[in-house]
Design an enzyme around this catalytic site. Structure first.
Site, PDB file in Angstrom:
ATOM      1  N   ASP A   1      -3.192  34.203 -15.681  1.00  0.00           N
ATOM      2  CA  ASP A   1      -2.728  34.402 -14.295  1.00  0.00           C
ATOM      3  C   ASP A   1      -2.027  33.181 -13.709  1.00  0.00           C
ATOM      4  OD1 ASP A   1      -3.335  37.043 -13.807  1.00  0.00           O
ATOM      5  OD2 ASP A   1      -5.384  36.638 -13.196  1.00  0.00           O
TER       6      ASP A   1
ATOM      7  N   GLU B   1       1.772  33.776 -12.883  1.00  0.00           N
ATOM      8  CA  GLU B   1       1.952  34.764 -11.812  1.00  0.00           C
ATOM      9  C   GLU B   1       1.522  34.226 -10.450  1.00  0.00           C
ATOM     10  OE1 GLU B   1       0.285  39.132 -10.442  1.00  0.00           O
ATOM     11  OE2 GLU B   1      -0.359  38.276 -12.344  1.00  0.00           O
ATOM     12  N   ASP B   2       0.407  33.497 -10.410  1.00  0.00           N
ATOM     13  CA  ASP B   2      -0.217  33.146  -9.129  1.00  0.00           C
ATOM     14  C   ASP B   2       0.015  31.709  -8.664  1.00  0.00           C
ATOM     15  OD1 ASP B   2      -1.180  35.704  -9.101  1.00  0.00           O
ATOM     16  OD2 ASP B   2      -3.159  35.193  -9.858  1.00  0.00           O
TER      17      ASP B   2
END
Length: 764
Positions: free
Chosen positions: A95, A98-99
Site C-alpha cells: 500500500d 498507493e497511499d
C-alpha cells in the site's frame, strides 16, 4: 492540566501501538523462520521499517495503526500460503505507493526490480484501460491480471490482502460491506478456488455470506452448533471400523471430520430448495496418510479405498478419481461416498500429506521460488490458464462487466478430459462445446471451423462434449465467425476471441456507415456535425451514434429526402421519454381493483433522484410512501423482508435488488461505489406478487385443499393458478398477492401440512 493529560494519553497510546506493532512483526518473523525458505531476515526487516515509517500516523477505520494491515497480509502470505521473503516484502509494501508519496521507482531503487514489479501490480489504478465509464474494481482487476501473467505472486498476495480486509470488514459501513463482500464472492473466491486455495476460498465465501445475509448465517451457525454432538457420535461410529482396517495396512495416517461450510450449506439450500435438516452431506471424512515412498502414493490411495469399500457399500455414481486425473488447480484426492450403518451417505476423501498440502495451499505449496529474479518453471496447467488470460487481455473489452464475466467464466468450471485425434489429452471446462474445443486448439481453427467429428461421428459446433470424447475439428477457409456463435460458446477464451472478431467487423461496418453519411450530407450541402448527427439519431429512434453508423453500414437504414427535411426543419420540441419502469407491487388493500396495473409511465411517477448531498454511507429506508418512486427490476422481484441493497443507476434513480441476485453480484463487483444499504420500513399497505411452485403425488381433492389453505384459512388472494398432472405427479404454480417475505413463509409452512405435497418452493 488538560494539555498534560492529553499528552500523557497520547504517550500511552503510542507505547501501546508500538508494542502491538512489534509483537505482530515478531510473529511474522517467527512464521518465516519456521518455513523451509532461505532466511533473508535483513530485507524483511528493511521492508517493515520502510512501510512503518511511510504509514506513520495513519490509522485504519478500526482505530489500529495502518501498518497492522500490511503486517497481517504478510503473515497470511507466510503462514497460510507458505510464500517466501520476496512475497513477504511485497506484502509489507503493497500500500506504500498507493497511499504515500513514494513511487514504484523508489521501491525499485531500494528493494530491487522484482519486488517493485509485484508492488506495482498490487497498486490500485484509475482510468485508462476501460475508459471513464468503467468501474475502478474492473480496472484494478485487469491491472492485477496483467501483472499476474508475469508473476503469480501478485494474485496470491492480492488474495491475502482481500482475506484480511474481509476479516476486518465489521469496521466498514453497510454499503461498503455489500460492495466488498460482493466483489469477494464474484472474483476472489473463484480465483482462490482456481488456484487451489481451498481453505482460503471457504473462508472468503463464509465471510461474504456473513455480511450479506447475517440472519441466515447466524441461523446456520446455530444449527451446526446444536447438531455437533450427534455429528461427533456419527463420526466415531463410522470411523471405528475404518481405523481398524487402516491399522492392519500398516500405514501412518490421520482421520479428520470435515464439516460443510455455512456458505456451502446455504447455497445448497437455495439451489435445491432444501431445509437445513434435509442436507445429508454436512459431515465428510478425510483420510490423510504418509506413503513410505513417493512413488507408492497413488497405490496407497487405492489400497485404502479397497479396505474401506469392504466395510461399507459405496455409491456407484459418486466415485471421483482426482488422483490419476488431477484438477486444473493441482487438486489430487480420491473421493468415495459410503453408506453408514445409520443409513446416511458420507463422503470419504483419501489423500496423501503432499496432496493435502496442495489442497490447502494450492499452487503455493509446490511453487518453489528462487529468491531473486528467477522463477522456477510453472506447472503446465496453470501456465495454460495464464496464457489464456494473456490472450483475453490482448483484446480490450469495452464494458467492465463483460470483462469480469469473461474472465470468470472458467474460474468456477469443473473439468472434463477430451482427446485430440492424435490422442493428446486436453483439459476443458464441463459443459463446453465443439466450438470451445476448436478455439482451445488455435484461434484460426476456431474462427474457420464448420463442424466437428466426436468419436468419429459428425456433430454441429454447438454439440456439448463429454469426458473421454475424441474430437476432430473440421475447417474451411471460406468460413467466418458468426454472431450466433456467442450463444453456445462457453469458455472464456472462445467468447473473448469471437467477441474480438465481431467487434472488428462492427468497427468496419460503422466506418463504412460514417462514410455513407458524410457523402450523403456533402451531396446535400450539409456537414457532419454533432447536432446534425443527434437529430438523425432521434429521428430514427436510435440511442447512440455508433448504432446509427452501424445501421447505415449494413443497409438497415437507407438515407432519403425525409432525413434532409428533418435536418432543415425548425428545431422540434422534446418528445416524451419512452422509457418505462417495471413495478412489482400491484396495488394496495384499499384499491385492489387496480391490481392489474403492472407498468407505470415514468412521466406519471416521479422517481427519486439521488443528488450530491445524498449520504451513501447511511441506510436508505424504503417506506410505503417512497416505494412507488423506486425501480424494482424483474431479475429478482425483491419484496419487504428480503435481504436487499440499492443501486444508483446512470439516471441517478434507485434500483432495489435482492443481495444474492446474479445482477446485483455483477453490480457489486463492477460498480461498488453506487451500492447503498437498503432497509425496509413498510407497514403492510402495499401488495406484491410472489409465485410458489408445488409438486407432489396427485390425488382427488388435493387442489381443493391447497386453495382452501391459501384463500380460506390465510385469506390470501391468488392472482394466477396453473396446474398439471402427468403420470400421477401433480405440478403447479400459484401467483399470490402478499405484503412481505413473512407472508410467503407462513403460506409455505401451512402447505407443508397437506398430505401428498412433496416440494414447495418460491420462484424468484
Amino acid at each position: 492540566m488538560d494539555e498534560r493529560t492529553n499528552t500523557s494519553k497520547d504517550s500511552i497510546r503510542e507505547a501501546t501501538d508500538a508494542k502491538m506493532v512489534n509483537e505482530a512483526f515478531e510473529e511474522l518473523l517467527k512464521s518465516y523462520l519456521s518455513s523451509p525458505h532461505r532466511k533473508k531476515i535483513d530485507i524483511i526487516t528493511k521492508a517493515f521499517n520502510f512501510a512503518r515509517q511511510a504509514h506513520k500516523g495513519v490509522r485504519r477505520l478500526s482505530g489500529e495503526p495502518y501498518i497492522m494491515h500490511p503486517l497481517a497480509v504478510a503473515l497470511i502470505a507466510s503462514k497460510e500460503m507458505g510464500l517466501g521473503s520476496t512475497s513477504i516484502c511485497s506484502a509489507l509494501l503493497h500500500d506504500v505507493v498507493e497511499d504515500t508519496d513514494y513511487t514504484v521507482e523508489d521501491i525499485e531503487t531500494i528493494f530491487g526490480a522484482k519486488i517493485a514489479q509485484i508492488v506495482d501490480g498490487l497498486t490500485k489504478i484509475s482510468g485508462g484501460i476501460f475508459g471513464d465509464q468503467a468501474s475502478a474494481q474492473a480496472e484494478n482487476f485487469k491491472k492485477l491480471l496483467l501483472t499476474m501473467s508475469d508473476d503469480i505472486r501478485v494474485i496470491l498476495i492480492k488474495i491475502c490482502d482481500r482475506l484480511h480486509n474481509m476479516r476486518t470488514l465489521s469496521s466498514q459501513p453497510a454499503n461498503k460491506q455489500y460492495k466488498i463482500a460482493g466483489e469477494t464472492l464474484y472474483i476472489y473466491a473463484p480465483l482462490s478456488n482456481r488456484l487451489g486455495l481451498n481453505k482460503i476460498k471457504n473462508e472468503l465465501e463464509d465471510l461474504s455470506f456473513r455480511y450479506e445475509h447475517p440472519e441466515a448465517y447466524e441461523s446456520i451457525k446455530a444449527k451446526l452448533a446444536t447438531t455437533e454432538k450427534s455429528r461427533n457420535t456419527l463420526f466415531k461410529e463410522f470411523t471405528a471400523p475404518i481405523i481398524e482396517a487402516l491399522d492392519r495396512l500398516g500405514l501412518k495416517y490421520e482421520i479428520k471430520a470435515r464439516v460443510k461450510a455455512p456458505f456451502s450449506i446455504w447455497s445448497k439450500m437455495q439451489n435445491k430448495h432444501l431445509t437445513f435438516e434435509e442436507i445429508f452431506d454436512i459431515l465428510a471424512v478425510r483420510i490423510i496418510f504418509t506413503p513410505q515412498r513417493r512413488e507408492d502414493e497413488i497405490d496407497d490411495c487405492f489400497k485404502i479405498y479397497v479396505a474401506i469399500n469392504k466395510l461399507y457399500k459405496s455409491h456407484p455414481e459418486r466415485m471421483r478419481d482426482w488422483v490419476n486425473h488431477p484438477k486444473a488447480n493441482g487438486y489430487q484426492a480420491l473421493h468415495v461416498t459410503l453408506m453408514s450403518k445409520q443409513g446416511q451417505w458420507i463422503e470419504v476423501q483419501i489423500r496423501s500429506e503432499r496432496m493435502n498440502e496442495i489442497a490447502e495451499q494450492g499452487f503455493a505449496a509446490h511453487w518453489k521460488y528462487k529468491e531473486g529474479d528467477v522463477v522456477v518453471e510453472e506447472e503446465g496447467e496453470l501456465n495454460d490458464w495464464l496464457r489464456t488470460i494473456k490472450e483475453i487481455l490482448d483484446d480490450p473489452q469495452p464494458d467492465a462487466m463483460d470483462f469480469l464475466d469473461t474472465i470468470k467464466l472458467n474460474l468456477f468450471a469443473s473439468e472434463i478430459f477430451v482427446f485430440t485425434p492424435k490422442g493428446e489429452i486436453i483439459t476443458m471446462p464441463a459443459g463446453c462445446t465443439a466450438l470451445d474445443f476448436a478455439f482451445q486448439i488455435h484461434t484460426f481453427i476456431g474462427s474457420h471451423c464448420i463442424g466437428a467429428k466426436v468419436n468419429h461421428k459428425l456433430v454441429p459446433l454447438s454439440h456439448k462434449l463429454q469426458s473421454g470424447d475424441q474430437v476432430e475439428v473440421l475447417t474451411s477457409k471460406s468460413q467466418h465467425v458468426d454472431a450466433s456463435w456467442i450463444n453456445f460458446a462457453t469458455t472464456a477464451k472462445a467468447k473473448a476471441k469471437i467477441q474480438a472478431i465481431l467487434r472488428r467487423d462492427v468497427r468496419e461496418i460503422q466506418k463504412n456507415g460514417e462514410n455513407i453519411l458524410k457523402e450523403f450530407l456533402e451531396k446535400n450541402g450539409l456537414e457532419l456535425t454533432t447536432s446534425n448527427l443527434d437529430r438523425l439519431c432521434e429521428f430514427h429512434d436510435i440511442s447512440k451514434p455508433e448504432k446509427f453508423f452501424y445501421s447505415l453500414g449494413n443497409k438497415t437504414i437507407i438515407l432519403s429526402e425525409k432525413d434532409i427535411d428533418e435536418l432543415l426543419d425548425k428545431k422540434k420540441s422534446g418528445t416524451p421519454s419512452k422509457w418505462r419502469k417495471f413495478v412489482p407491487f400491484l396495488g394496495t388493500d384499499k384499491k385492489k381493483e387496480k391490481a392489474s396495473q403492472s407498468q407505470i409511465d415514468e412521466d406519471s411517477v416521479e422517481l427519486i433522484t439521488v443528488g450530491k448531498d445524498f449520504n451513501r454511507k447511511k441506510p436508505f429506508y424504503v417506506n410505503d410512501e417512497l416505494i412507488h418512486r423506486l425501480i424494482f427490476p424483474t431479475c429478482c422481484h425483491p419484496i419487504p423482508g428480503d435481504d436487499t441493497l440499492g443501486f444508483i443507476d446512470n439516471r441517478n434513480h434507485i434500483e432495489i435488488h435482492q443481495r444474492q441476485c446474479p445482477v446485483a453480484n455483477k453490480l457489486k463487483s463492477s460498480f461498488g461505489n453506487r451500492i447503498i444499504d437498503v432497509k425496509w420500513d413498510t407497514h403492510r399497505q402495499t401488495l406484491f406478487a410472489a409465485t410458489i411452485q408445488i409438486t407432489g403425488v396427485d390425488r382427488v381433492g388435493l387442489l381443493n385443499e391447497v386453495t382452501s389453505v391459501i384463500s380460506g384459512q390465510l385469506n390470501v388472494n391468488m392472482k394466477k393458478l396453473v396446474v398439471s398432472c402427468d403420470d400421477g405427479i401433480f405440478d403447479g404454480s400459484i401467483q399470490l398477492m402478499i405484503h412481505d417475505r413473512n407472508d410467503v413463509r407462513v403460506i409455505m409452512e401451512s402447505l407443508k401440512n397437506i398430505a401428498g405435497l412433496e416440494e414447495i418452493r418460491q420462484i424468484q
